[in-house]
Design an enzyme around this catalytic site. Structure first.
Site, PDB file in Angstrom:
ATOM      1  N   THR A 134       0.771  -1.135   0.079  1.00  0.00           N
ATOM      2  CA  THR A 134       0.090  -0.005  -0.055  1.00  0.00           C
ATOM      3  C   THR A 134       0.800   1.385   0.137  1.00  0.00           C
ATOM      4  O   THR A 134       1.955   1.253   0.420  1.00  0.00           O
ATOM      5  CB  THR A 134      -0.869   0.016   1.439  1.00  0.00           C
ATOM      6  OG1 THR A 134      -1.484   1.187   1.349  1.00  0.00           O
ATOM      7  CG2 THR A 134      -0.259  -0.466   2.299  1.00  0.00           C
ATOM      8  N   ASP A 135       0.258   2.549  -0.490  1.00  0.00           N
ATOM      9  CA  ASP A 135       0.972   3.638  -0.571  1.00  0.00           C
ATOM     10  C   ASP A 135       0.871   4.089   1.086  1.00  0.00           C
ATOM     11  O   ASP A 135       1.830   5.047   1.272  1.00  0.00           O
ATOM     12  CB  ASP A 135       0.244   4.709  -1.501  1.00  0.00           C
ATOM     13  CG  ASP A 135      -1.081   4.814  -1.028  1.00  0.00           C
ATOM     14  OD1 ASP A 135      -1.755   4.226  -0.320  1.00  0.00           O
ATOM     15  OD2 ASP A 135      -1.675   5.596  -1.750  1.00  0.00           O
ATOM     16  N   GLU A 136       0.145   3.518   1.900  1.00  0.00           N
ATOM     17  CA  GLU A 136       0.316   4.065   3.188  1.00  0.00           C
ATOM     18  C   GLU A 136       1.377   3.818   3.981  1.00  0.00           C
ATOM     19  O   GLU A 136       1.802   4.487   5.063  1.00  0.00           O
ATOM     20  CB  GLU A 136      -0.998   3.316   3.809  1.00  0.00           C
ATOM     21  CG  GLU A 136      -2.394   3.598   3.460  1.00  0.00           C
ATOM     22  CD  GLU A 136      -3.535   3.160   4.132  1.00  0.00           C
ATOM     23  OE1 GLU A 136      -3.553   3.350   5.290  1.00  0.00           O
ATOM     24  OE2 GLU A 136      -4.653   3.155   3.419  1.00  0.00           O
ATOM     25  N   TYR A 159      -1.682  -0.665  11.063  1.00  0.00           N
ATOM     26  CA  TYR A 159      -2.017  -1.205   9.634  1.00  0.00           C
ATOM     27  C   TYR A 159      -0.931  -1.020   8.681  1.00  0.00           C
ATOM     28  O   TYR A 159      -0.269  -1.920   8.342  1.00  0.00           O
ATOM     29  CB  TYR A 159      -3.183  -0.926   8.969  1.00  0.00           C
ATOM     30  CG  TYR A 159      -3.277  -1.284   7.584  1.00  0.00           C
ATOM     31  CD1 TYR A 159      -3.202  -2.670   7.068  1.00  0.00           C
ATOM     32  CD2 TYR A 159      -3.278  -0.364   6.412  1.00  0.00           C
ATOM     33  CE1 TYR A 159      -3.172  -2.853   5.560  1.00  0.00           C
ATOM     34  CE2 TYR A 159      -3.329  -0.318   5.226  1.00  0.00           C
ATOM     35  CZ  TYR A 159      -3.417  -1.885   4.622  1.00  0.00           C
ATOM     36  OH  TYR A 159      -3.438  -2.032   3.362  1.00  0.00           O
ATOM     37  N   LYS A 163       2.349  -3.523   7.189  1.00  0.00           N
ATOM     38  CA  LYS A 163       2.702  -3.767   5.739  1.00  0.00           C
ATOM     39  C   LYS A 163       4.003  -3.059   5.422  1.00  0.00           C
ATOM     40  O   LYS A 163       4.789  -3.737   4.437  1.00  0.00           O
ATOM     41  CB  LYS A 163       1.396  -2.941   4.965  1.00  0.00           C
ATOM     42  CG  LYS A 163       0.228  -3.062   5.111  1.00  0.00           C
ATOM     43  CD  LYS A 163      -0.007  -4.594   4.388  1.00  0.00           C
ATOM     44  CE  LYS A 163       0.104  -4.800   3.019  1.00  0.00           C
ATOM     45  NZ  LYS A 163       0.045  -6.068   2.508  1.00  0.00           N
TER      46      LYS A 163
HETATM   47  P1  NAD Z   1      -9.531  -7.923   2.208  1.00  0.00           P
HETATM   48  O1  NAD Z   1      -9.546  -7.432   3.758  1.00  0.00           O
HETATM   49  O2  NAD Z   1     -10.836  -7.385   1.363  1.00  0.00           O
HETATM   50  O3  NAD Z   1      -8.980  -9.248   1.927  1.00  0.00           O
HETATM   51  C1  NAD Z   1      -7.992  -9.781   2.618  1.00  0.00           C
HETATM   52  C2  NAD Z   1      -8.297 -11.539   2.448  1.00  0.00           C
HETATM   53  O4  NAD Z   1      -7.055 -11.958   3.421  1.00  0.00           O
HETATM   54  C3  NAD Z   1      -9.487 -11.968   2.945  1.00  0.00           C
HETATM   55  O5  NAD Z   1      -9.934 -12.839   2.158  1.00  0.00           O
HETATM   56  C4  NAD Z   1      -9.100 -12.575   4.334  1.00  0.00           C
HETATM   57  O6  NAD Z   1      -9.796 -13.856   4.448  1.00  0.00           O
HETATM   58  C5  NAD Z   1      -7.564 -13.132   3.857  1.00  0.00           C
HETATM   59  N1  NAD Z   1      -6.934 -13.352   5.306  1.00  0.00           N
HETATM   60  C6  NAD Z   1      -6.923 -12.350   6.326  1.00  0.00           C
HETATM   61  N2  NAD Z   1      -6.038 -12.975   7.216  1.00  0.00           N
HETATM   62  C7  NAD Z   1      -5.418 -14.270   6.756  1.00  0.00           C
HETATM   63  C8  NAD Z   1      -4.701 -15.134   6.999  1.00  0.00           C
HETATM   64  N3  NAD Z   1      -4.056 -15.152   8.433  1.00  0.00           N
HETATM   65  N4  NAD Z   1      -4.307 -16.279   6.536  1.00  0.00           N
HETATM   66  C9  NAD Z   1      -5.116 -16.401   5.161  1.00  0.00           C
HETATM   67  N5  NAD Z   1      -5.755 -15.543   4.553  1.00  0.00           N
HETATM   68  C10 NAD Z   1      -6.159 -14.455   5.273  1.00  0.00           C
HETATM   69  O7  NAD Z   1      -8.171  -6.949   1.620  1.00  0.00           O
HETATM   70  P2  NAD Z   1      -8.089  -6.197   0.270  1.00  0.00           P
HETATM   71  O8  NAD Z   1      -8.660  -4.907   0.391  1.00  0.00           O
HETATM   72  O9  NAD Z   1      -8.396  -7.137  -0.731  1.00  0.00           O
HETATM   73  O10 NAD Z   1      -6.414  -6.239   0.307  1.00  0.00           O
HETATM   74  C11 NAD Z   1      -5.863  -7.157  -0.308  1.00  0.00           C
HETATM   75  C12 NAD Z   1      -4.276  -6.568  -0.159  1.00  0.00           C
HETATM   76  O11 NAD Z   1      -4.052  -5.496  -0.842  1.00  0.00           O
HETATM   77  C13 NAD Z   1      -3.747  -6.277   1.398  1.00  0.00           C
HETATM   78  O12 NAD Z   1      -2.591  -6.734   1.291  1.00  0.00           O
HETATM   79  C14 NAD Z   1      -3.808  -4.846   1.449  1.00  0.00           C
HETATM   80  O13 NAD Z   1      -2.881  -4.347   2.226  1.00  0.00           O
HETATM   81  C15 NAD Z   1      -3.359  -4.657   0.021  1.00  0.00           C
HETATM   82  N6  NAD Z   1      -4.050  -2.916  -0.618  1.00  0.00           N
HETATM   83  C16 NAD Z   1      -5.308  -2.856  -0.381  1.00  0.00           C
HETATM   84  C17 NAD Z   1      -5.857  -1.670  -0.712  1.00  0.00           C
HETATM   85  C18 NAD Z   1      -7.358  -1.236  -0.548  1.00  0.00           C
HETATM   86  O14 NAD Z   1      -7.581  -0.187  -0.980  1.00  0.00           O
HETATM   87  N7  NAD Z   1      -8.088  -2.102  -0.335  1.00  0.00           N
HETATM   88  C19 NAD Z   1      -5.020  -0.779  -1.512  1.00  0.00           C
HETATM   89  C20 NAD Z   1      -3.417  -0.859  -1.586  1.00  0.00           C
HETATM   90  C21 NAD Z   1      -3.082  -2.431  -1.004  1.00  0.00           C
HETATM   91  P1  TYD Z   2     -10.702   3.597   4.185  1.00  0.00           P
HETATM   92  O1  TYD Z   2     -11.699   3.350   3.071  1.00  0.00           O
HETATM   93  O2  TYD Z   2     -10.650   3.254   5.499  1.00  0.00           O
HETATM   94  O3  TYD Z   2      -9.089   3.671   3.394  1.00  0.00           O
HETATM   95  P2  TYD Z   2      -7.800   4.194   4.125  1.00  0.00           P
HETATM   96  O4  TYD Z   2      -7.903   4.416   5.526  1.00  0.00           O
HETATM   97  O5  TYD Z   2      -6.961   2.953   4.214  1.00  0.00           O
HETATM   98  O6  TYD Z   2      -7.456   5.196   3.344  1.00  0.00           O
HETATM   99  O7  TYD Z   2     -10.803   5.319   4.481  1.00  0.00           O
HETATM  100  C1  TYD Z   2     -10.509   6.299   3.324  1.00  0.00           C
HETATM  101  C2  TYD Z   2     -10.888   7.764   3.870  1.00  0.00           C
HETATM  102  O8  TYD Z   2     -12.091   7.801   4.135  1.00  0.00           O
HETATM  103  C3  TYD Z   2     -10.011   7.802   5.083  1.00  0.00           C
HETATM  104  O9  TYD Z   2      -9.446   9.062   4.988  1.00  0.00           O
HETATM  105  C4  TYD Z   2     -10.841   7.825   6.024  1.00  0.00           C
HETATM  106  C5  TYD Z   2     -12.138   8.033   5.527  1.00  0.00           C
HETATM  107  N1  TYD Z   2     -13.422   7.567   6.216  1.00  0.00           N
HETATM  108  C6  TYD Z   2     -14.287   8.561   6.618  1.00  0.00           C
HETATM  109  O10 TYD Z   2     -14.228   9.754   6.683  1.00  0.00           O
HETATM  110  N2  TYD Z   2     -15.510   7.653   7.338  1.00  0.00           N
HETATM  111  C7  TYD Z   2     -15.699   6.496   7.332  1.00  0.00           C
HETATM  112  O11 TYD Z   2     -16.485   5.745   7.867  1.00  0.00           O
HETATM  113  C8  TYD Z   2     -14.722   5.730   6.686  1.00  0.00           C
HETATM  114  C9  TYD Z   2     -14.753   4.008   6.926  1.00  0.00           C
HETATM  115  C10 TYD Z   2     -13.368   6.263   6.336  1.00  0.00           C
END
Ligand code: NAD
Ligand code: TYD
Length: 353
Positions: A134-136, A159, A163
């Site tokens: 992630t960019d975070e 989180y 990462k």
């Molecule tokens: P998500 O929470 O929707 O899915 C995570 C999956 O991992 C789930 O299916 C869960 O059951 C599985 N999981 C969790 N713990 C586990 C364990 N101990 N063993 C096996 N499986 C396990 O997450 P997502 O949004 O699909 O994100 C996927 C990846 O992408 C993550 O690594 C996250 O850090 C990264 N990422 C997400 C975003 C975003 O905007 N969602 C952006 C950048 C990077």
């Molecule tokens: P989120 O979807 O949790 O992603 P991330 O924190 O990983 O960027 O949140 C996106 C942005 O929206 C973040 O600045 C927090 C804000 N946010 C709210 O304002 N209200 C909410 O209920 C949630 C879940 C997020």
């Protein structure tokens, strides 16, 4: 470059992982197998891949396992002769990491270490370990500036710290042991199958239901947004053409303040569902207490990925957002199942509803 035959996708039942598996089978010329390893936490949902199970039963296999369980992983690697890993599995929600950091340390750090160790033991036949990040990890930006691959890591939340830690482990396994790895750091994703704890699906579903829309702080925090299929395309291109040992930033060129997104969601839902009585859903917006350690702004420079591999995002935010909201409206059964179980207690804990 060696060809991948047995690709392990971890976390393949989650949001991005399930979109990625669908993307690889439906939209690329990959001819090998995919073995999805998922613990099925609250965020993992077997329904996300029903169509894949039916359409690709000879090339798709699901194994329920926890990546913190070393012995179970070793057994799966050897039974399926795994030669590449695309590692999505993680605890992924910042707010949950503030409430309960422990799982983030185990899954995101120890789980990644387990996968790396087993991959290292199979180095003779191992093609690639791709880590999804992630960019975070870069922390927060002020009004100006962008994250580059060379930006120093400065994570703010448990989180993002977990990462960052897993990113460091992955690159250390490349530098120390020569494991073939690539890492991608992507901005905020949105699209179908996202668990409704994240901003866009949470606001879309609350808006559809006429419930309050809880915006943290002043709503002016900025995120960069990318449609999930564009992310999957970038990952596939990096896996196939990225330089081993390198990191690639992925972004959408779509910086937006949270409040602007929430207003867009209100307007789209008003258009698709009609007004709430005679009022716009913008009236549902409620400013609530800010998230502790809330990063102010993220912005991504992904010119390395464009320069090396020619990737760029295709979906526009306006059309991607509308498609996503339509998807949630058309998939009421999925939404109903996902919102039962853990979801209600999370909403109560986080928003006090
Ligand atoms: P998500 O929470 O929707 O899915 C995570 C999956 O991992 C789930 O299916 C869960 O059951 C599985 N999981 C969790 N713990 C586990 C364990 N101990 N063993 C096996 N499986 C396990 O997450 P997502 O949004 O699909 O994100 C996927 C990846 O992408 C993550 O690594 C996250 O850090 C990264 N990422 C997400 C975003 C975003 O905007 N969602 C952006 C950048 C990077
Ligand atoms: P989120 O979807 O949790 O992603 P991330 O924190 O990983 O960027 O949140 C996106 C942005 O929206 C973040 O600045 C927090 C804000 N946010 C709210 O304002 N209200 C909410 O209920 C949630 C879940 C997020």
């Amino acid at each position: 470059m060696k060809i991948i035959s047995n690709l392990m996708v971890t976390g393949g039942s989650g949001f991005i992982g399930s979109n990625f598996i669908r993307y690889v089978f439906d939209k690329t010329n990959y001819e090998g197998r995919i073995i999805n390893i998922d613990k099925l936490t609250y965020a993992g949902n077997p329904d996300n891949l029903r169509a894949i199970e039916e359409n690709y039963c000879n090339r798709y296999c699901f194994e329920r396992a926890d990546i913190c369980d070393f012995d179970a992983l070793e057994d799966i690697f050897s039974r399926h002769d795994i030669d590449a890993v695309c590692h999505f599995a993680a605890e992924s929600h910042v707010d949950r990491s503030i409430k309960r950091p422990g799982e983030f340390i185990f899954t995101n750090i120890v789980g990644t270490y387990n996968l790396l160790e087993i991959a290292r033991a199979r180095m003779d036949r191992f093609v690639l370990f791709h880590h999804i990040s992630t960019d975070e990890v870069y922390g927060s930006l002020g009004k100006r500036g962008v994250f580059r691959e060379t930006t120093r890591y400065k994570p703010s939340s448990p989180y993002s710290a977990s990462k960052a830690s897993s990113d460091h482990l992955v690159s250390a396994y490349h530098k120390t042991f020569g494991l073939p790895v690539t890492i991608s750091n992507c901005s905020n994703n949105y699209g179908p199958f996202q668990f409704p704890e994240k901003l866009i699906p949470l606001m879309a579903l609350n808006a559809i239901d006429g419930k309050p829309l809880p915006v943290y702080g002043d709503g002016k925090n900025v995120r960069d947004w990318l449609y999930v299929e564009d992310h999957c395309d970038a990952i596939w291109q990096i896996m196939n053409g990225g330089k081993r040992g390198d990191t690639y930033n992925i972004g959408g060129n779509m910086e937006m303040e949270n409040i602007v997104i929430v207003e867009m969601i209100c307007d789209i839902v008003d258009e698709l569902c009609g007004l709430l009585g005679d009022r716009s859903r913008r009236n549902l917006i409620t400013f609530v207490k800010d998230r502790p350690g809330h990063d102010r702004r993220y912005a991504i420079d992904f010119s390395k990925l464009t320069g090396h591999l020619g990737w760029h995002p295709r979906e526009s935010f306006q059309s991607g957002l509308k498609k996503t909201i339509r998807w949630y409206m058309d998939n009421a059964a999925w939404v109903g199942r996902v919102r039962s179980g853990d979801y209600q207690s999370w909403v109560k804990e986080q928003y006090g509803e």
